[in-house]
Design a protein around this motif. Structure first.
Motif, PDB file in Angstrom:
ATOM      1  N   HIS A  13      40.748  43.944  39.878  1.00 40.68           N
ATOM      2  CA  HIS A  13      40.824  42.523  39.507  1.00 40.68           C
ATOM      3  C   HIS A  13      40.241  42.265  38.121  1.00 40.68           C
ATOM      4  CE1 HIS A  13      42.283  41.562  43.457  1.00 40.68           C
ATOM      5  NE2 HIS A  13      41.306  42.298  43.970  1.00 40.68           N
ATOM      6  N   THR A  15      41.501  41.487  35.397  1.00 42.24           N
ATOM      7  CA  THR A  15      42.059  40.367  34.641  1.00 42.24           C
ATOM      8  C   THR A  15      41.925  39.034  35.365  1.00 42.24           C
ATOM      9  OG1 THR A  15      44.270  40.774  35.547  1.00 42.24           O
ATOM     10  CG2 THR A  15      43.716  41.877  33.456  1.00 42.24           C
ATOM     11  N   HIS A  16      41.313  39.041  36.538  1.00 38.49           N
ATOM     12  CA  HIS A  16      41.115  37.776  37.266  1.00 38.49           C
ATOM     13  C   HIS A  16      40.245  36.865  36.407  1.00 38.49           C
ATOM     14  CE1 HIS A  16      39.557  34.951  40.246  1.00 38.49           C
ATOM     15  NE2 HIS A  16      40.625  35.255  40.964  1.00 38.49           N
ATOM     16  N   ASP A  81      41.639  35.407  47.077  1.00 42.44           N
ATOM     17  CA  ASP A  81      40.706  34.980  46.030  1.00 42.44           C
ATOM     18  C   ASP A  81      39.551  35.977  45.927  1.00 42.44           C
ATOM     19  OD1 ASP A  81      39.130  33.711  44.173  1.00 42.44           O
ATOM     20  OD2 ASP A  81      38.493  32.107  45.525  1.00 42.44           O
ATOM     21  N   SER A  83      37.370  36.256  43.704  1.00 44.19           N
ATOM     22  CA  SER A  83      36.277  35.776  42.851  1.00 44.19           C
ATOM     23  C   SER A  83      34.910  35.974  43.498  1.00 44.19           C
ATOM     24  CB  SER A  83      36.479  34.309  42.478  1.00 44.19           C
ATOM     25  OG  SER A  83      36.458  33.484  43.624  1.00 44.19           O
TER      26      SER A  83
END
Length: 173
Positions: A13, A15-16, A81, A83
């Motif tokens: 991830h 580039t999240h 998600d 994050s």
């Protein structure tokens, strides 16, 4: 097991928008250092520590807490998600840069590793890549890394209070 699973999740991830501002595998990758330390402490070549009976046993029968944590990292990495990986990265990296340095000194003293051999897990490169002396980051540079990381976290999350709460509330469980 844990270190590589965690690094793979963050790389997946990279580039999240929440994770990208703090993604710096050249600075934070710990698996190679950990492997070097394990091989030093087991007194085997770096190319063969994974076949050592202690590692084979750990892989075949990991402690339940480790299995749960690796499962949680994988769950977050495969979620819609990811994050919430940010909270784990924060605890991991800022912990290594702060309290980890105290632990490094205590382990070094307790086990006669004051020369740093067997403790490379706790070493970090300078934020810009390499230092003029070729050595790892000193205390001042580690402070700079922590500030850069916090700034990156703030950039990734922005002013989104709901996202901040979601990351801090749900990801470490």
């Amino acid at each position: 097991m844990y270190s590589s699973a965690f690094e793979r999740a963050l790389d997946q991830h990279a580039t999240h928008p929440v994770l990208a501002p703090t993604h710096n595998p050249g600075l934070f990758a710990r698996s190679a250092n950990l492997g070097a330390d394990i091989s030093y402490l087991l007194e085997v070549p770096e190319t063969s520590w994974q076949s050592h009976p202690a590692h084979v046993e750990l892989q075949s029968s990991p402690p339940p807490a480790l299995s749960r944590y690796v499962g949680r990292i994988q769950e977050l990495a495969s979620s819609a998600d990811p994050s919430r990986l940010l909270a784990h990265a924060y605890v991991r990296y800022l912990g290594d840069l702060s309290g980890g340095q105290f632990i490094r000194r205590r382990i070094g003293k307790a086990y006669g590793l004051e020369d740093g051999a067997g403790l490379s897990f706790y070493e970090f490169r300078p934020l810009g890549g390499t230092s003029a002396t070729g050595e790892g980051a000193n205390a001042g540079e580690m402070k700079r890394i922590k500030e850069w990381y916090r700034d990156g976290m703030n950039a990734g999350v922005g002013d989104n209070a709901e996202l901040k709460g979601n990351i801090s509330r749900h990801s470490l469980s």
